[in-house]
Design a protein around this motif. Structure first.
Motif, PDB file in Angstrom:
ATOM      1  N   SER A  66       0.827  -1.211   0.000  1.00  0.00           N
ATOM      2  CA  SER A  66       0.000   0.000   0.000  1.00  0.00           C
ATOM      3  C   SER A  66       0.860   1.259   0.000  1.00  0.00           C
ATOM      4  CB  SER A  66      -0.921  -0.008   1.222  1.00  0.00           C
ATOM      5  OG  SER A  66      -0.136  -0.204   2.377  1.00  0.00           O
ATOM      6  N   ASP A  67       2.173   1.138   0.283  1.00  0.00           N
ATOM      7  CA  ASP A  67       3.051   2.315   0.267  1.00  0.00           C
ATOM      8  C   ASP A  67       3.593   2.598  -1.128  1.00  0.00           C
ATOM      9  OD1 ASP A  67       2.971   2.801   3.066  1.00  0.00           O
ATOM     10  OD2 ASP A  67       4.245   1.043   3.333  1.00  0.00           O
ATOM     11  N   ILE A  68       3.329   1.710  -2.066  1.00  0.00           N
ATOM     12  CA  ILE A  68       3.863   1.924  -3.419  1.00  0.00           C
ATOM     13  C   ILE A  68       2.882   2.812  -4.178  1.00  0.00           C
ATOM     14  CG2 ILE A  68       4.584   0.813  -5.576  1.00  0.00           C
ATOM     15  CD1 ILE A  68       5.393  -1.616  -3.945  1.00  0.00           C
TER      16      ILE A  68
ATOM     17  N   VAL B 296      14.596   3.353  -8.286  1.00  0.00           N
ATOM     18  CA  VAL B 296      13.242   3.074  -8.802  1.00  0.00           C
ATOM     19  C   VAL B 296      12.310   2.512  -7.737  1.00  0.00           C
ATOM     20  CG1 VAL B 296      13.628   2.697 -11.272  1.00  0.00           C
ATOM     21  CG2 VAL B 296      14.048   0.835  -9.662  1.00  0.00           C
ATOM     22  N   GLY B 297      12.897   1.994  -6.651  1.00  0.00           N
ATOM     23  CA  GLY B 297      12.062   1.439  -5.585  1.00  0.00           C
ATOM     24  C   GLY B 297      12.273  -0.055  -5.385  1.00  0.00           C
ATOM     25  N   LYS B 298      13.475  -0.544  -5.661  1.00  0.00           N
ATOM     26  CA  LYS B 298      13.727  -1.988  -5.529  1.00  0.00           C
ATOM     27  C   LYS B 298      13.612  -2.425  -4.063  1.00  0.00           C
ATOM     28  CE  LYS B 298      17.768  -1.773  -7.658  1.00  0.00           C
ATOM     29  NZ  LYS B 298      17.812  -0.371  -8.096  1.00  0.00           N
ATOM     30  N   GLU B 299      14.203  -1.614  -3.167  1.00  0.00           N
ATOM     31  CA  GLU B 299      14.130  -1.989  -1.750  1.00  0.00           C
ATOM     32  C   GLU B 299      12.685  -1.905  -1.249  1.00  0.00           C
ATOM     33  OE1 GLU B 299      17.070  -0.331   0.806  1.00  0.00           O
ATOM     34  OE2 GLU B 299      16.091  -1.106   2.608  1.00  0.00           O
ATOM     35  N   LEU B 300      11.983  -0.912  -1.758  1.00  0.00           N
ATOM     36  CA  LEU B 300      10.573  -0.749  -1.400  1.00  0.00           C
ATOM     37  C   LEU B 300       9.789  -2.016  -1.752  1.00  0.00           C
ATOM     38  CD1 LEU B 300       8.414   1.673  -0.860  1.00  0.00           C
ATOM     39  CD2 LEU B 300       8.195   1.661  -3.307  1.00  0.00           C
ATOM     40  N   PHE B 301      10.030  -2.538  -2.961  1.00  0.00           N
ATOM     41  CA  PHE B 301       9.363  -3.765  -3.395  1.00  0.00           C
ATOM     42  C   PHE B 301       9.798  -4.947  -2.530  1.00  0.00           C
ATOM     43  CE2 PHE B 301       7.794  -1.602  -7.089  1.00  0.00           C
ATOM     44  CZ  PHE B 301       6.696  -2.346  -7.491  1.00  0.00           C
TER      45      PHE B 301
ATOM     46  N   ILE C 172      21.289  -5.268   3.032  1.00  0.00           N
ATOM     47  CA  ILE C 172      22.703  -4.892   2.939  1.00  0.00           C
ATOM     48  C   ILE C 172      22.945  -4.385   1.520  1.00  0.00           C
ATOM     49  CG2 ILE C 172      23.381  -7.297   2.419  1.00  0.00           C
ATOM     50  CD1 ILE C 172      26.066  -6.706   3.755  1.00  0.00           C
ATOM     51  N   ASN C 173      23.679  -3.263   1.433  1.00  0.00           N
ATOM     52  CA  ASN C 173      23.964  -2.702   0.120  1.00  0.00           C
ATOM     53  C   ASN C 173      25.444  -2.906  -0.172  1.00  0.00           C
ATOM     54  OD1 ASN C 173      24.592  -1.047  -2.051  1.00  0.00           O
ATOM     55  ND2 ASN C 173      22.871   0.306  -1.589  1.00  0.00           N
ATOM     56  N   PHE C 174      25.725  -3.784  -1.132  1.00  0.00           N
ATOM     57  CA  PHE C 174      27.112  -4.149  -1.385  1.00  0.00           C
ATOM     58  C   PHE C 174      27.946  -2.994  -1.922  1.00  0.00           C
ATOM     59  CE2 PHE C 174      25.214  -8.475  -1.594  1.00  0.00           C
ATOM     60  CZ  PHE C 174      25.895  -8.982  -0.512  1.00  0.00           C
TER      61      PHE C 174
ATOM     62  N   LEU D 247      19.736  -8.355  -0.549  1.00  0.00           N
ATOM     63  CA  LEU D 247      21.111  -8.118  -0.995  1.00  0.00           C
ATOM     64  C   LEU D 247      21.065  -7.132  -2.154  1.00  0.00           C
ATOM     65  CD1 LEU D 247      22.282 -11.862  -1.025  1.00  0.00           C
ATOM     66  CD2 LEU D 247      22.500 -10.214   0.835  1.00  0.00           C
ATOM     67  N   ASP D 248      21.325  -5.858  -1.820  1.00  0.00           N
ATOM     68  CA  ASP D 248      21.197  -4.799  -2.823  1.00  0.00           C
ATOM     69  C   ASP D 248      22.522  -4.668  -3.581  1.00  0.00           C
ATOM     70  OD1 ASP D 248      20.000  -2.875  -4.234  1.00  0.00           O
ATOM     71  OD2 ASP D 248      19.844  -1.400  -2.619  1.00  0.00           O
ATOM     72  N   GLU D 249      22.426  -4.321  -4.843  1.00  0.00           N
ATOM     73  CA  GLU D 249      23.598  -4.161  -5.730  1.00  0.00           C
ATOM     74  C   GLU D 249      24.427  -5.441  -5.740  1.00  0.00           C
ATOM     75  OE1 GLU D 249      23.342  -1.630  -7.345  1.00  0.00           O
ATOM     76  OE2 GLU D 249      22.694   0.075  -6.166  1.00  0.00           O
TER      77      GLU D 249
ATOM     78  N   GLU E 237       9.415   5.872 -17.667  1.00  0.00           N
ATOM     79  CA  GLU E 237       8.474   5.029 -18.411  1.00  0.00           C
ATOM     80  C   GLU E 237       7.095   5.033 -17.767  1.00  0.00           C
ATOM     81  OE1 GLU E 237      10.082   1.090 -18.919  1.00  0.00           O
ATOM     82  OE2 GLU E 237      11.827   1.882 -19.998  1.00  0.00           O
ATOM     83  N   ARG E 238       6.930   5.850 -16.749  1.00  0.00           N
ATOM     84  CA  ARG E 238       5.613   5.906 -16.088  1.00  0.00           C
ATOM     85  C   ARG E 238       5.326   7.321 -15.632  1.00  0.00           C
ATOM     86  NH1 ARG E 238       7.335   4.005 -10.239  1.00  0.00           N
ATOM     87  NH2 ARG E 238       9.397   3.208 -10.668  1.00  0.00           N
ATOM     88  N   CYS E 239       5.354   8.266 -16.619  1.00  0.00           N
ATOM     89  CA  CYS E 239       5.136   9.679 -16.279  1.00  0.00           C
ATOM     90  C   CYS E 239       3.778   9.895 -15.627  1.00  0.00           C
ATOM     91  CB  CYS E 239       5.221  10.544 -17.534  1.00  0.00           C
ATOM     92  SG  CYS E 239       6.817  10.426 -18.284  1.00  0.00           S
TER      93      CYS E 239
ATOM     94  N   VAL F 209       0.883  11.546  -8.875  1.00  0.00           N
ATOM     95  CA  VAL F 209       0.546  10.771  -7.671  1.00  0.00           C
ATOM     96  C   VAL F 209       1.737  10.746  -6.709  1.00  0.00           C
ATOM     97  CG1 VAL F 209      -0.166   8.492  -6.849  1.00  0.00           C
ATOM     98  CG2 VAL F 209      -0.924   9.286  -9.088  1.00  0.00           C
ATOM     99  N   LEU F 210       2.932  10.519  -7.281  1.00  0.00           N
ATOM    100  CA  LEU F 210       4.132  10.459  -6.436  1.00  0.00           C
ATOM    101  C   LEU F 210       4.407  11.798  -5.766  1.00  0.00           C
ATOM    102  CD1 LEU F 210       6.416   8.274  -8.718  1.00  0.00           C
ATOM    103  CD2 LEU F 210       5.794   7.724  -6.354  1.00  0.00           C
ATOM    104  N   VAL F 211       4.191  12.893  -6.539  1.00  0.00           N
ATOM    105  CA  VAL F 211       4.428  14.231  -5.982  1.00  0.00           C
ATOM    106  C   VAL F 211       3.560  14.414  -4.732  1.00  0.00           C
ATOM    107  CG1 VAL F 211       3.916  16.669  -6.389  1.00  0.00           C
ATOM    108  CG2 VAL F 211       5.223  15.359  -8.081  1.00  0.00           C
TER     109      VAL F 211
END
Ligand SMILES: Nc1ncnc2c1ncn2[C@@H]1O[C@H](COP(=O)(O)OP(=O)(O)OP(=O)(O)O)[C@@H](O)[C@H]1O
Length: 730
Positions: free
Chosen positions: A352-354, A386-391, A409-411, A453-455, A528-530, A535-537
């Motif tokens: 619901s936060d996305i 883009v929101g990878k951690e969010l997902f 963890i962000n490598f 495991l980010d990056e 790719e999603r203007c 909504v994001l603003v």
């Protein structure tokens, strides 16, 4: 210790050949079964093997020649009668007294207190005698019932214990324990010595050996009892630590376990008490004693809600209940959650936060929700921000692991040297500077949860190899440790790199790639999603406490047209900037960050091919790239190009007037029509009709300084139009 024997001990001496004496004496042992023969022979060999030849005979195996020996020992009186004809008449015969072989007594330790047990033997006297012997050595907590051929069963039992008489155990019994054949009693051993004329030679040695056996056995027993009692204490401690009430009771309601929590709920009670007397609440009591009702039930007792669950252990005729206090359990959950929050090990975001309702983001959310239901590893691909951690966090919170930790963890943010100890932890002294007591790695910290495991594309081949092993074996070994520690963790990895290409050029292990990519999710870039920008603003203004702040239509349009190389993170940063700088209730073009057009709108390093086409080829305002790819501009020259183009078409002043007018209106959040423009221009340019205004705006549109659209949006400055106006109003 009690010694059991056949009630009548007969010594049948046949002295007819009393001069039957040899150098080494011969002892014959005659038994009913082969198993008893083995037991008794090895017992006697233990004492006498050095000076006596010991030969065993059993009724089971045909005796061919008459038994000849210095002494024949019969294992029972009945046997002596049955086997008499097989013994040479001149041989002395002794009917041995026999006692229970308590060396196997530990086999009884698993039987719970109060259980009914048959003691099976060939005759009543032997069964009763064995029971007495057991009671004397402390096995008095079982209900032992004598069982022998022809007895009347007055009380049934599911367990049978026997001393070498398995063939006599009744068929209906579920479990039979054989303590082994009874052994020759010490008093009969002394008789044997006497009859073999070995008293002087052997008595002290035999009694030493006998004592030694007894001491060894009693030590063993002592040890076992100690172990059992410390195990009991240990179990009692565990049961008392558990935050749920636990009660176990036999079919009739005799309590065998009543832990500390149960005492808190129902009052004092202990093993041996009756449920009937201990539980005052009649509905709970009725439920506990209703054997067939095994459903979970909710009860209210002293203003507390209790969930009571039951299960049966039929073999032990036992019912076990757990009692949960719903409020306390909730409190514990809250505490555990707080602990995870304190450590920062929680997934902060849910689906619901996305924010965003574009098709691409809705599709990504749809897929991610499905992936959350499984427990397989996931690889998320997407550009930075883009929101990878969010997902990843949303997937964790929607998965079955959502009560467990979510550790990220962000490598790219950790040096190669530290990655290993961060992931797997280390033992004390593993390396210089290692903390005392060692440290848990994040794999251990994420146990039963999810690790992000980010990056992942940033790790070296060495770490990739270790990671692969962990994913294969599902266990880790701390740096400097020797023990393998099992882990139960779901891995969600993320990257903005092309791992397939990296596998091809050998910088990423293909086997690891396939382990990680059990499932795959792509989070699309913001450009790719203007449709999501508005909504994001609003989402970010609200998130940062300025939900009422208005964004002028022109600013919104500018944001929509931006390339957002830094994706949603960059948009959020811009919103935070607006919040900081905007003093009025509306963000206008003048509130945009100074470098917004340089760094953001214009794109980075020539990545914005689409906009570059618009700006570079069709637009007089050129963007150049130097050898390093960094943009350079000659603004004056570019603005002059515009001015010249406008002068060629008409009056530059008129064009500038209209551009400024459009800016004023959009800054106020208003749309402007040709009619209004003509009216506003009346004072300065009275000759401009509405038709002429249309012509001027067509020119401005042709040079891409404005856009025109029907309806609410109306006329707007483009970014270049805006910059050109700003340039001319400096
Ligand atoms: N659709 C969205 N709705 C709301 N917030 C979002 C959305 N997408 C991203 N964000 C926010 O943008 C910021 C960046 O997101 P996140 O850290 O998840 O990106 P990322 O792809 O993991 O970045 P990186 O690759 O740099 O690690 C976070 O504050 C996140 O909450």
């Amino acid at each position: 210790m009690n010694q059991l024997a056949d009630p009548s001990v007969d010594l049948l001496l046949n002295q007819r050949n009393s001069n039957f004496i040899k150098e080494r004496k011969k002892l014959a042992i005659v038994t009913g079964s082969e198993a008893t023969k083995e037991t008794l022979c090895s017992q006697m060999k233990y004492y006498l093997e050095d000076c006596v030849d010991i030969e065993g005979y059993s009724e089971e195996v045909m005796v061919k020649d008459p038994i000849q020996a210095d002494l024949v020992v019969m294992s029972s009186k009945i046997l002596s009668e049955e086997m008499a004809e097989y013994v040479s008449p001149e041989c002395p015969v002794l009917i041995a007294k026999r006692s229970l072989n308590i060396e196997n007594i530990e086999k009884l330790f698993g039987i719970p207190k109060g259980t009914s047990v048959f003691f099976v033997n060939d005759i009543k006297e032997n069964a009763v005698g064995c029971i007495e012997a057991l009671q004397e050595i402390g096995i008095d907590y079982l209900e032992l019932i004598p069982y022998y051929p022809g007895c009347r069963i007055y009380r049934n039992a599911n367990i049978a214990v026997t001393a070498g008489e398995m063939a006599l155990v009744p068929d209906h019994v579920e479990k039979a324990i054989d303590l082994g054949a009874r052994i020759i009693d010490i008093s009969s051993i002394v008789e044997i010595l006497k009859l073999l004329d070995l008293m002087d030679q052997k008595l002290s040695l035999v009694s030493e050996k006998y004592k030694e056996t007894m001491i060894r056995f009693s030590n063993h027993l002592y040890h076992l009892f100690n172990e059992a009692s410390s195990m009991n204490q240990y179990l009692a401690r565990i049961l008392n630590q558990i935050n749920d009430g636990i009660i176990a009771y036999y079919g009739s309601g005799i309590i065998s376990i009543f832990n500390e929590k149960s005492r808190e709920i129902f009052g004092a009670a202990s093993a041996g008490d009756l449920i009937h007397n201990v539980i005052a609440d009649s509905s709970i009591k009725e439920y506990l004693l209703a054997e067939e009702d095994l459903s979970d039930r909710l009860f209210r007792l002293n203003q507390e809600d209790l969930i009571i669950s039951k299960f049966r252990i039929d073999k032990l005729d036992t019912t076990v209940c757990t009692i949960k206090n719903t409020k306390e359990n909730k409190d514990i959950e809250v505490k555990l959650r707080q602990d995870l929050i304190r450590k920062g090990y929680i997934g902060k975001y849910r689906f619901s936060d996305i924010a965003g309702n574009s098709t691409v983001i809705s599709d990504a959310v749809h897929i991610a929700k499905k992936l959350a239901k499984s427990d397989l590893n996931i690889l998320i691909y997407g550009e930075s921000g883009v929101g990878k951690e969010l997902f990843a966090s949303a997937i964790h919170n929607e998965s079955l692991r959502n009560r467990g930790p979510f550790v990220a963890i962000n490598f790219s943010a950790i040096s190669e040297d530290l990655i290993e100890s961060e992931l797997f932890g280390y033992e004390e002294g593993a390396f210089t500077g290692a903390k005392k007591g060692g440290r848990l790695g994040i794999f251990e910290q994420a146990n039963q949860g999810t690790i992000f495991l980010d990056e992942i594309g940033d790790i070296s081949l060495r770490i990739q190899a270790r990671l692969l092993r962990v994913l294969q074996e599902k266990e880790i070994r701390r740096v400097g440790g020797s023990e393998n520690i099992p882990i139960d963790v779901r891995v969600i990895a993320a990257t903005n790199k092309n791992l397939v290409q990296m596998c091809r050029d050998g910088s990423f292990r293909e086997d690891l790639y396939h382990r990680l990519k059990k499932f795959y999710l792509k989070v699309p870039p913001l450009r790719e999603r203007c449709q999501d920008i508005e909504v994001l603003v609003h989402h970010f203004l609200k998130k940062h406490g300025r939900g009422r702040l208005q964004i002028s239509a022109e600013v919104m349009e500018t944001l929509r047209m931006n390339r957002w190389n830094g994706n949603v993170r960059e948009l959020e940063n811009v919103m935070e900037y607006f919040i900081a700088v905007c003093d009025t209730g509306t963000v206008r073009m003048s509130d945009l960050p100074e470098d917004f057009f340089d760094e953001s709108v214009m794109g980075h390093g020539g990545q914005n091919t689409e906009s570059a086409t618009v700006r570079g080829i069709q637009n007089p305002m050129m963007i150049d790239h130097d050898a390093s790819g960094i943009q350079t501009r000659n603004d004056d020259a570019e603005y002059t190009t515009y001015s010249e183009a406008l002068c060629q078409r008409g009056n530059l002043e008129e064009y500038l007037f209209f551009l400024k007018l459009i800016k004023e209106y959009t800054d106020r959040g208003q749309t402007i029509s040709r009619k209004t423009m003509a009216e506003d221009a009346k004072n300065r340019f009275p000759y401009l009709t509405e038709e002429r205004v249309r012509k001027r705006t067509d020119d401005l549109q042709a040079l891409k300084l404005i856009t025109k659209s029907a309806g609410r949006v109306g006329m707007r400055l483009t970014i270049n139009g805006l910059k050109y106006v700003n340039y001319n109003t400096q």
